[in-house]
Design a protein around this motif. Structure first.
Motif, PDB file in Angstrom:
ATOM      1  N   PHE A   1     -57.293   7.427  -8.091  1.00 16.22           N
ATOM      2  CA  PHE A   1     -56.765   6.237  -7.762  1.00 16.22           C
ATOM      3  C   PHE A   1     -55.378   6.488  -7.122  1.00 16.22           C
ATOM      4  N   PHE A   2     -54.541   7.690  -7.376  1.00 20.97           N
ATOM      5  CA  PHE A   2     -53.334   7.933  -6.767  1.00 20.97           C
ATOM      6  C   PHE A   2     -53.714   8.153  -5.256  1.00 20.97           C
ATOM      7  N   TYR A   3     -55.037   8.711  -4.709  1.00 22.26           N
ATOM      8  CA  TYR A   3     -55.102   8.999  -3.454  1.00 22.26           C
ATOM      9  C   TYR A   3     -55.404   7.636  -3.028  1.00 22.26           C
TER      10      TYR A   3
ATOM     11  N   ALA B   1     -51.483  13.202 -16.944  1.00 21.41           N
ATOM     12  CA  ALA B   1     -52.629  12.284 -17.451  1.00 21.41           C
ATOM     13  C   ALA B   1     -53.396  12.888 -18.475  1.00 21.41           C
ATOM     14  N   TRP B   2     -53.350  14.209 -18.693  1.00 22.87           N
ATOM     15  CA  TRP B   2     -54.121  15.065 -19.750  1.00 22.87           C
ATOM     16  C   TRP B   2     -53.067  14.906 -20.859  1.00 22.87           C
ATOM     17  N   VAL B   3     -51.595  15.072 -20.954  1.00 22.25           N
ATOM     18  CA  VAL B   3     -50.961  14.868 -21.894  1.00 22.25           C
ATOM     19  C   VAL B   3     -50.895  13.371 -22.327  1.00 22.25           C
ATOM     20  N   VAL B   4     -50.910  12.285 -21.465  1.00 25.98           N
ATOM     21  CA  VAL B   4     -50.615  11.013 -21.845  1.00 25.98           C
ATOM     22  C   VAL B   4     -52.071  10.647 -22.629  1.00 25.98           C
ATOM     23  N   SER B   5     -53.087  10.908 -22.021  1.00 28.85           N
ATOM     24  CA  SER B   5     -54.551  10.448 -22.742  1.00 28.85           C
ATOM     25  C   SER B   5     -54.667  11.461 -23.997  1.00 28.85           C
ATOM     26  N   GLY B   6     -54.239  12.824 -24.064  1.00 31.04           N
ATOM     27  CA  GLY B   6     -54.342  13.583 -25.505  1.00 31.04           C
ATOM     28  C   GLY B   6     -53.353  12.690 -26.430  1.00 31.04           C
ATOM     29  N   SER B   7     -52.369  12.552 -25.914  1.00 30.59           N
ATOM     30  CA  SER B   7     -51.218  12.015 -26.910  1.00 30.59           C
ATOM     31  C   SER B   7     -51.773  10.664 -27.602  1.00 30.59           C
TER      32      SER B   7
ATOM     33  N   ALA C   1     -55.907   4.832 -13.784  1.00 28.89           N
ATOM     34  CA  ALA C   1     -55.699   3.862 -12.434  1.00 28.89           C
ATOM     35  C   ALA C   1     -54.329   3.603 -12.619  1.00 28.89           C
ATOM     36  N   ILE C   2     -53.805   3.293 -13.882  1.00 31.91           N
ATOM     37  CA  ILE C   2     -52.084   2.867 -14.219  1.00 31.91           C
ATOM     38  C   ILE C   2     -51.464   4.034 -13.616  1.00 31.91           C
ATOM     39  N   LEU C   3     -51.878   5.313 -14.185  1.00 28.29           N
ATOM     40  CA  LEU C   3     -50.955   6.603 -13.822  1.00 28.29           C
ATOM     41  C   LEU C   3     -51.071   6.791 -12.323  1.00 28.29           C
ATOM     42  N   GLY C   4     -52.200   6.885 -11.810  1.00 24.15           N
ATOM     43  CA  GLY C   4     -52.144   6.794 -10.347  1.00 24.15           C
ATOM     44  C   GLY C   4     -51.456   5.783  -9.549  1.00 24.15           C
ATOM     45  N   TYR C   5     -51.438   4.521 -10.022  1.00 20.43           N
ATOM     46  CA  TYR C   5     -50.687   3.432  -9.189  1.00 20.43           C
ATOM     47  C   TYR C   5     -49.214   3.907  -9.503  1.00 20.43           C
ATOM     48  N   ILE C   6     -48.945   4.277 -10.589  1.00 16.73           N
ATOM     49  CA  ILE C   6     -47.133   4.437 -11.050  1.00 16.73           C
ATOM     50  C   ILE C   6     -46.926   5.775  -9.902  1.00 16.73           C
ATOM     51  N   PHE C   7     -47.561   6.886 -10.024  1.00 16.52           N
ATOM     52  CA  PHE C   7     -47.103   8.014  -9.245  1.00 16.52           C
ATOM     53  C   PHE C   7     -47.316   7.606  -7.816  1.00 16.52           C
ATOM     54  N   ALA C   8     -48.134   6.882  -7.283  1.00 20.45           N
ATOM     55  CA  ALA C   8     -48.296   6.339  -5.863  1.00 20.45           C
ATOM     56  C   ALA C   8     -47.185   5.501  -5.267  1.00 20.45           C
ATOM     57  N   LYS C   9     -46.751   4.549  -6.189  1.00 26.87           N
ATOM     58  CA  LYS C   9     -45.926   3.495  -5.785  1.00 26.87           C
ATOM     59  C   LYS C   9     -44.416   3.388  -6.240  1.00 26.87           C
ATOM     60  N   ILE C  10     -44.116   4.141  -7.465  1.00 30.97           N
ATOM     61  CA  ILE C  10     -42.656   4.148  -8.030  1.00 30.97           C
ATOM     62  C   ILE C  10     -42.112   5.339  -8.092  1.00 30.97           C
TER      63      ILE C  10
END
Length: 133
Positions: free
Chosen positions: A54-56, A10-16, A123-132
């Protein structure tokens, strides 16, 4: 293991994304580098905390006491990002006009739009990590 990797991602994606947006706004890589720091779109602090919360929620359920605790901590982060840190930036601006020795960083804190975008990204990253993954 993916839970421990998520805040870093999340830090890398947001910072980028923030660097890309700043570069496009300023019209140059140099301008994008100059704008690196606190503030800007999306809020990296918000992306990091919201991705974990959101991952949790997506993994264990949103009606869980631990999710509620995470939500409470996240709300404190959001209020801090908008209120306290923005006021620090305003104070730095005033201090910079009063003295010439040290230039304090004036770009601090976030607007509600920047916070909202960080929240959506988390929220998007949490969903991706939790579901995919």
């Amino acid at each position: 293991m993916k839970f421990f990797l998520l805040p870093f991602v999340a830090w890398v994606v947001s910072g980028s994304l923030k660097f890309l947006i700043n570069t496009l706004k300023s019209g140059s890589l140099k301008g994008g580098k100059k704008l690196i720091g606190y503030g800007g779109l999306p809020s990296t602090h918000t992306s990091i905390i919201s991705s974990a919360v959101f991952f949790y929620g997506f993994s264990e359920g949103f009606f869980n006491p631990i999710f509620t605790l995470g939500l409470s901590v996240m709300m404190l982060f959001l209020m801090d990002a908008h209120n306290l840190r923005r006021k620090i930036g305003v104070h730095a601006e005033v201090l910079n006009t009063l003295q010439n020795k040290i230039a304090l960083r004036e770009r601090m804190g976030h607007t509600w739009l920047e916070i909202f975008c960080g929240l959506i990204l988390g929220a998007i990253l949490g969903y991706i990590f939790a579901k995919i993954l």
